[in-house]
Design an enzyme around this catalytic site. Sequence first.
Site, short mmCIF file in Angstrom:
data_model
loop_
_atom_site.label_atom_id
_atom_site.label_comp_id
_atom_site.label_asym_id
_atom_site.label_seq_id
_atom_site.Cartn_x
_atom_site.Cartn_y
_atom_site.Cartn_z
N HIS A 105 0.85 -1.20 0.00
CA HIS A 105 0.00 0.00 0.00
C HIS A 105 0.88 1.24 0.00
O HIS A 105 2.10 1.17 0.20
CB HIS A 105 -0.90 0.03 1.24
N HIS A 154 4.84 0.27 0.30
CA HIS A 154 5.54 -0.51 1.33
C HIS A 154 4.65 -1.62 1.86
O HIS A 154 3.43 -1.61 1.65
CB HIS A 154 6.06 0.40 2.45
N ARG A 212 5.39 6.39 13.92
CA ARG A 212 5.28 6.92 12.55
C ARG A 212 4.77 8.36 12.55
O ARG A 212 3.75 8.66 13.16
CB ARG A 212 4.33 6.06 11.72
N ASP A 266 0.55 5.14 1.91
CA ASP A 266 -0.26 5.76 2.96
C ASP A 266 -1.14 6.88 2.42
O ASP A 266 -0.70 7.70 1.61
CB ASP A 266 0.64 6.36 4.05
C1 SIN Z 1 3.03 1.18 7.75
O1 SIN Z 1 2.42 0.63 6.85
O2 SIN Z 1 3.05 2.39 7.90
C2 SIN Z 1 3.85 0.34 8.70
C3 SIN Z 1 5.11 -0.15 8.11
C4 SIN Z 1 5.91 -1.00 9.07
O3 SIN Z 1 5.50 -1.19 10.21
O4 SIN Z 1 6.98 -1.48 8.68
#
Ligand code: SIN
Length: 282
Positions: free
Chosen positions: A103, A258, A273, A105
Amino acid sequence: MEGNMSAVEIKPISGGVGVEISNVDLSKELSNSDFSTIRDAFIEHGLIFFHDQNLTPEQHIEFAERWAPININRFFAKVPGYEKIAEVRKEPDQTSNIGGGWHTDHSYDQIPAMGSILLARETPPIGGDTLFACMYKAYESLSPGLKKTLEAMNAVHSSRHVFGEQSAYKDEFGERLGNASAATQDAIHPVIITHPESGRKALYVNPGFTIHFEGWTAAESKPLLDYLYKHAATLENTTRFQWREGSIAFWDNRATWHYALNDYHGERRVMHRITLDGGPLN
Ligand code: SIN
Protein backbone atom coordinates in the site's frame (compact mmCIF):
# COMPACT_ATOMS: atom_id res chain seq x y z
CA MET A 1 28.65 23.23 7.71
CA GLU A 2 27.53 25.07 4.59
CA GLY A 3 28.43 24.97 0.90
CA ASN A 4 29.85 21.65 -0.33
CA MET A 5 31.19 20.58 3.03
CA SER A 6 28.45 18.10 3.94
CA ALA A 7 29.99 14.80 5.06
CA VAL A 8 26.69 12.94 4.79
CA GLU A 9 27.16 9.59 3.02
CA ILE A 10 24.59 8.05 0.69
CA LYS A 11 24.68 4.43 -0.44
CA PRO A 12 22.05 2.42 -2.38
CA ILE A 13 20.90 -0.66 -0.46
CA SER A 14 19.68 -2.55 -3.52
CA GLY A 15 19.28 -2.17 -7.25
CA GLY A 16 15.54 -1.76 -6.74
CA VAL A 17 14.93 1.28 -4.57
CA GLY A 18 16.25 3.04 -1.49
CA VAL A 19 19.47 4.50 -0.15
CA GLU A 20 21.02 4.38 3.29
CA ILE A 21 22.24 7.69 4.65
CA SER A 22 24.99 7.68 7.24
CA ASN A 23 27.36 10.04 8.99
CA VAL A 24 24.55 12.21 10.24
CA ASP A 25 22.91 12.65 13.64
CA LEU A 26 19.22 13.47 13.26
CA SER A 27 18.85 14.30 16.95
CA LYS A 28 20.79 17.53 16.27
CA GLU A 29 19.62 20.43 14.16
CA LEU A 30 20.88 19.75 10.64
CA SER A 31 22.92 22.37 8.81
CA ASN A 32 21.27 23.72 5.67
CA SER A 33 23.87 21.88 3.62
CA ASP A 34 23.19 18.49 5.25
CA PHE A 35 19.46 19.01 5.06
CA SER A 36 19.68 19.86 1.39
CA THR A 37 21.83 16.75 0.67
CA ILE A 38 19.26 14.55 2.45
CA ARG A 39 16.36 16.28 0.73
CA ASP A 40 17.92 15.79 -2.70
CA ALA A 41 18.39 12.07 -1.94
CA PHE A 42 14.76 11.81 -0.81
CA ILE A 43 13.47 13.46 -3.99
CA GLU A 44 15.74 11.41 -6.25
CA HIS A 45 15.19 7.98 -4.65
CA GLY A 46 11.84 8.36 -2.88
CA LEU A 47 13.14 6.22 -0.02
CA ILE A 48 15.88 6.92 2.50
CA PHE A 49 17.04 4.91 5.49
CA PHE A 50 19.07 5.71 8.59
CA HIS A 51 20.37 3.55 11.43
CA ASP A 52 21.28 4.33 15.05
CA GLN A 53 19.05 7.39 15.39
CA ASN A 54 17.71 7.12 18.92
CA LEU A 55 15.58 10.22 18.73
CA THR A 56 13.28 11.33 21.51
CA PRO A 57 9.67 11.83 20.36
CA GLU A 58 10.34 15.59 20.45
CA GLN A 59 13.38 15.19 18.17
CA HIS A 60 11.39 12.95 15.83
CA ILE A 61 8.72 15.69 15.59
CA GLU A 62 11.34 18.40 15.12
CA PHE A 63 13.03 16.50 12.27
CA ALA A 64 9.65 15.86 10.61
CA GLU A 65 8.53 19.47 10.85
CA ARG A 66 11.61 20.59 8.97
CA TRP A 67 10.11 18.88 5.89
CA ALA A 68 6.42 19.72 6.03
CA PRO A 69 3.54 20.14 8.48
CA ILE A 70 2.59 16.90 10.22
CA ASN A 71 -0.52 15.13 8.99
CA ILE A 72 -2.17 13.39 11.96
CA ASN A 73 -3.49 10.00 10.88
CA ARG A 74 -7.11 9.79 12.00
CA PHE A 75 -7.22 6.00 12.40
CA PHE A 76 -4.00 4.93 14.13
CA ALA A 77 -3.53 4.85 17.91
CA LYS A 78 -1.24 7.65 19.10
CA VAL A 79 1.93 7.36 21.10
CA PRO A 80 0.76 8.31 24.62
CA GLY A 81 1.34 12.03 25.12
CA TYR A 82 2.21 12.62 21.45
CA GLU A 83 -0.81 13.37 19.26
CA LYS A 84 1.46 13.88 16.23
CA ILE A 85 3.02 10.40 16.39
CA ALA A 86 1.08 7.32 15.29
CA GLU A 87 1.95 4.01 16.90
CA VAL A 88 2.43 0.88 14.81
CA ARG A 89 2.44 -1.91 17.37
CA LYS A 90 2.18 -5.68 17.43
CA GLU A 91 2.23 -7.53 20.76
CA PRO A 92 3.45 -11.12 21.26
CA ASP A 93 -0.14 -12.39 21.62
CA GLN A 94 -1.40 -10.64 18.47
CA THR A 95 -1.39 -12.22 15.03
CA SER A 96 -2.37 -9.35 12.74
CA ASN A 97 0.02 -6.55 11.94
CA ILE A 98 -0.65 -3.04 10.66
CA GLY A 99 0.46 -2.43 7.07
CA GLY A 100 0.83 -6.12 6.19
CA GLY A 101 0.14 -5.77 2.47
CA TRP A 102 1.35 -3.53 -0.35
CA HIS A 103 0.00 0.00 0.00
CA THR A 104 0.89 3.65 0.01
CA ASP A 105 -0.26 5.76 2.96
CA HIS A 106 -3.28 8.05 2.73
CA SER A 107 -4.06 7.58 -0.99
CA TYR A 108 -7.70 7.62 0.23
CA ASP A 109 -7.31 11.34 1.05
CA GLN A 110 -8.14 14.02 -1.51
CA ILE A 111 -4.72 15.50 -0.78
CA PRO A 112 -2.59 12.48 0.10
CA ALA A 113 0.28 12.63 2.55
CA MET A 114 3.71 13.32 1.07
CA GLY A 115 5.62 10.77 3.09
CA SER A 116 6.07 9.00 6.39
CA ILE A 117 9.00 8.84 8.78
CA LEU A 118 8.94 5.51 10.61
CA LEU A 119 11.26 5.07 13.60
CA ALA A 120 11.87 1.64 15.13
CA ARG A 121 11.45 1.60 18.93
CA GLU A 122 11.34 -2.13 19.63
CA THR A 123 12.10 -4.81 17.07
CA PRO A 124 11.77 -8.60 17.15
CA PRO A 125 15.04 -10.58 17.26
CA ILE A 126 14.28 -11.97 13.79
CA GLY A 127 11.77 -10.80 11.17
CA GLY A 128 9.57 -7.73 10.98
CA ASP A 129 11.37 -6.35 7.92
CA THR A 130 9.58 -3.92 5.60
CA LEU A 131 9.47 -4.27 1.83
CA PHE A 132 9.36 -1.28 -0.50
CA ALA A 133 8.65 -1.00 -4.24
CA CYS A 134 9.52 1.80 -6.64
CA MET A 135 6.57 3.32 -8.49
CA TYR A 136 8.80 5.30 -10.88
CA LYS A 137 10.24 2.05 -12.19
CA ALA A 138 6.79 0.46 -12.19
CA TYR A 139 5.64 3.19 -14.59
CA GLU A 140 8.81 3.38 -16.67
CA SER A 141 8.84 -0.37 -17.37
CA LEU A 142 5.31 -0.42 -18.86
CA SER A 143 4.87 -0.55 -22.63
CA PRO A 144 4.27 2.75 -24.48
CA GLY A 145 0.74 1.56 -25.30
CA LEU A 146 -0.26 0.80 -21.71
CA LYS A 147 1.40 4.00 -20.46
CA LYS A 148 -0.72 6.01 -22.90
CA THR A 149 -3.94 4.24 -21.86
CA LEU A 150 -3.26 4.65 -18.14
CA GLU A 151 -2.29 8.31 -18.52
CA ALA A 152 -5.87 9.06 -19.54
CA MET A 153 -7.37 7.25 -16.52
CA ASN A 154 -8.22 8.03 -12.90
CA ALA A 155 -8.75 5.63 -10.02
CA VAL A 156 -10.91 5.74 -6.92
CA HIS A 157 -9.24 5.17 -3.54
CA SER A 158 -11.01 4.49 -0.26
CA SER A 159 -10.35 3.97 3.45
CA ARG A 160 -13.77 2.41 4.16
CA HIS A 161 -12.86 -1.25 3.60
CA VAL A 162 -9.71 -0.95 5.75
CA PHE A 163 -10.58 1.49 8.54
CA GLY A 164 -14.39 1.89 8.27
CA GLU A 165 -17.30 0.39 10.21
CA GLN A 166 -17.59 -2.50 7.75
CA SER A 167 -13.85 -3.30 7.73
CA ALA A 168 -12.96 -6.97 7.94
CA TYR A 169 -9.97 -5.97 10.08
CA LYS A 170 -11.89 -3.96 12.68
CA ASP A 171 -11.99 -6.61 15.40
CA GLU A 172 -8.48 -7.92 14.71
CA PHE A 173 -6.84 -4.59 15.37
CA GLY A 174 -8.78 -3.64 18.51
CA GLU A 175 -7.34 -0.55 20.17
CA ARG A 176 -4.54 -0.22 17.62
CA LEU A 177 -6.89 1.33 15.05
CA GLY A 178 -10.03 3.36 15.69
CA ASN A 179 -12.25 6.26 14.65
CA ALA A 180 -14.00 4.06 12.07
CA SER A 181 -16.73 6.66 11.60
CA ALA A 182 -14.13 8.97 10.01
CA ALA A 183 -13.60 6.54 7.11
CA THR A 184 -16.20 8.16 4.94
CA GLN A 185 -14.56 9.94 2.04
CA ASP A 186 -13.15 8.44 -1.13
CA ALA A 187 -10.68 10.19 -3.40
CA ILE A 188 -10.03 10.18 -7.12
CA HIS A 189 -6.44 10.47 -8.39
CA PRO A 190 -4.76 10.02 -11.78
CA VAL A 191 -3.47 6.48 -12.33
CA ILE A 192 -0.18 8.00 -13.50
CA ILE A 193 0.95 11.03 -11.53
CA THR A 194 3.77 13.46 -12.19
CA HIS A 195 5.76 13.77 -9.01
CA PRO A 196 5.48 17.41 -7.90
CA GLU A 197 9.17 17.71 -7.02
CA SER A 198 11.13 15.27 -9.17
CA GLY A 199 8.95 15.82 -12.26
CA ARG A 200 9.07 12.04 -12.94
CA LYS A 201 5.99 9.99 -13.73
CA ALA A 202 4.91 7.28 -11.28
CA LEU A 203 2.22 4.62 -11.08
CA TYR A 204 -0.32 5.69 -8.46
CA VAL A 205 -2.64 2.79 -7.70
CA ASN A 206 -2.09 0.40 -4.79
CA PRO A 207 -3.61 -2.87 -3.55
CA GLY A 208 -4.44 -1.46 -0.09
CA PHE A 209 -6.68 1.44 -0.98
CA THR A 210 -7.48 1.56 -4.74
CA ILE A 211 -10.98 0.15 -5.28
CA HIS A 212 -11.59 0.66 -9.01
CA PHE A 213 -10.86 2.84 -12.02
CA GLU A 214 -13.08 5.87 -12.39
CA GLY A 215 -16.03 5.00 -14.63
CA TRP A 216 -15.28 1.24 -14.43
CA THR A 217 -16.88 -1.30 -12.06
CA ALA A 218 -14.72 -3.09 -9.49
CA ALA A 219 -15.09 -6.31 -11.51
CA GLU A 220 -13.98 -4.60 -14.72
CA SER A 221 -11.06 -2.93 -12.94
CA LYS A 222 -9.75 -6.04 -11.20
CA PRO A 223 -7.89 -7.74 -14.08
CA LEU A 224 -5.98 -4.60 -15.04
CA LEU A 225 -5.30 -3.62 -11.43
CA ASP A 226 -4.05 -7.16 -10.70
CA TYR A 227 -1.75 -6.94 -13.71
CA LEU A 228 -0.37 -3.59 -12.53
CA TYR A 229 0.12 -4.83 -8.97
CA LYS A 230 2.05 -7.90 -10.12
CA HIS A 231 4.11 -5.75 -12.48
CA ALA A 232 4.88 -3.13 -9.80
CA ALA A 233 5.88 -5.70 -7.20
CA THR A 234 8.40 -7.43 -9.50
CA LEU A 235 11.19 -8.36 -7.11
CA GLU A 236 13.86 -6.40 -9.03
CA ASN A 237 11.74 -3.31 -8.35
CA THR A 238 11.77 -3.78 -4.58
CA THR A 239 14.00 -3.67 -1.56
CA ARG A 240 13.83 -5.20 1.90
CA PHE A 241 14.80 -3.20 4.97
CA GLN A 242 15.99 -4.86 8.14
CA TRP A 243 15.28 -2.79 11.23
CA ARG A 244 17.06 -2.41 14.50
CA GLU A 245 16.13 -0.10 17.36
CA GLY A 246 16.79 3.46 16.17
CA SER A 247 16.46 2.69 12.45
CA ILE A 248 14.41 5.07 10.34
CA ALA A 249 12.73 4.59 6.98
CA PHE A 250 11.47 7.77 5.33
CA TRP A 251 9.42 7.03 2.24
CA ASP A 252 7.75 9.17 -0.39
CA ASN A 253 4.15 8.04 -0.80
CA ARG A 254 4.06 9.47 -4.33
CA ALA A 255 6.96 7.28 -5.46
CA THR A 256 6.84 4.04 -3.44
CA TRP A 257 4.69 1.33 -1.88
CA HIS A 258 5.54 -0.51 1.33
CA TYR A 259 4.62 -3.80 3.01
CA ALA A 260 5.29 -4.66 6.66
CA LEU A 261 6.16 -8.37 6.90
CA ASN A 262 4.28 -10.33 9.57
CA ASP A 263 6.77 -13.11 10.29
CA TYR A 264 7.53 -12.62 13.99
CA HIS A 265 4.58 -14.03 15.94
CA GLY A 266 5.23 -14.23 19.67
CA GLU A 267 7.47 -11.14 19.64
CA ARG A 268 6.79 -7.43 20.12
CA ARG A 269 7.43 -4.82 17.41
CA VAL A 270 6.80 -1.13 18.13
CA MET A 271 7.30 1.65 15.59
CA HIS A 272 6.60 5.38 15.75
CA ARG A 273 5.28 6.92 12.55
CA ILE A 274 5.00 10.58 11.62
CA THR A 275 3.20 11.35 8.37
CA LEU A 276 3.74 14.59 6.47
CA ASP A 277 1.32 16.76 4.50
CA GLY A 278 1.51 16.57 0.72
CA GLY A 279 -0.19 18.46 -2.10
CA PRO A 280 -2.76 17.65 -4.79
CA LEU A 281 -1.66 15.03 -7.32
CA ASN A 282 -1.74 15.61 -11.07
C1 SIN B 1 3.03 1.18 7.75
O1 SIN B 1 2.42 0.63 6.85
O2 SIN B 1 3.05 2.39 7.90
C2 SIN B 1 3.85 0.34 8.70
C3 SIN B 1 5.11 -0.15 8.11
C4 SIN B 1 5.91 -1.00 9.07
O3 SIN B 1 5.50 -1.19 10.21
O4 SIN B 1 6.98 -1.48 8.68
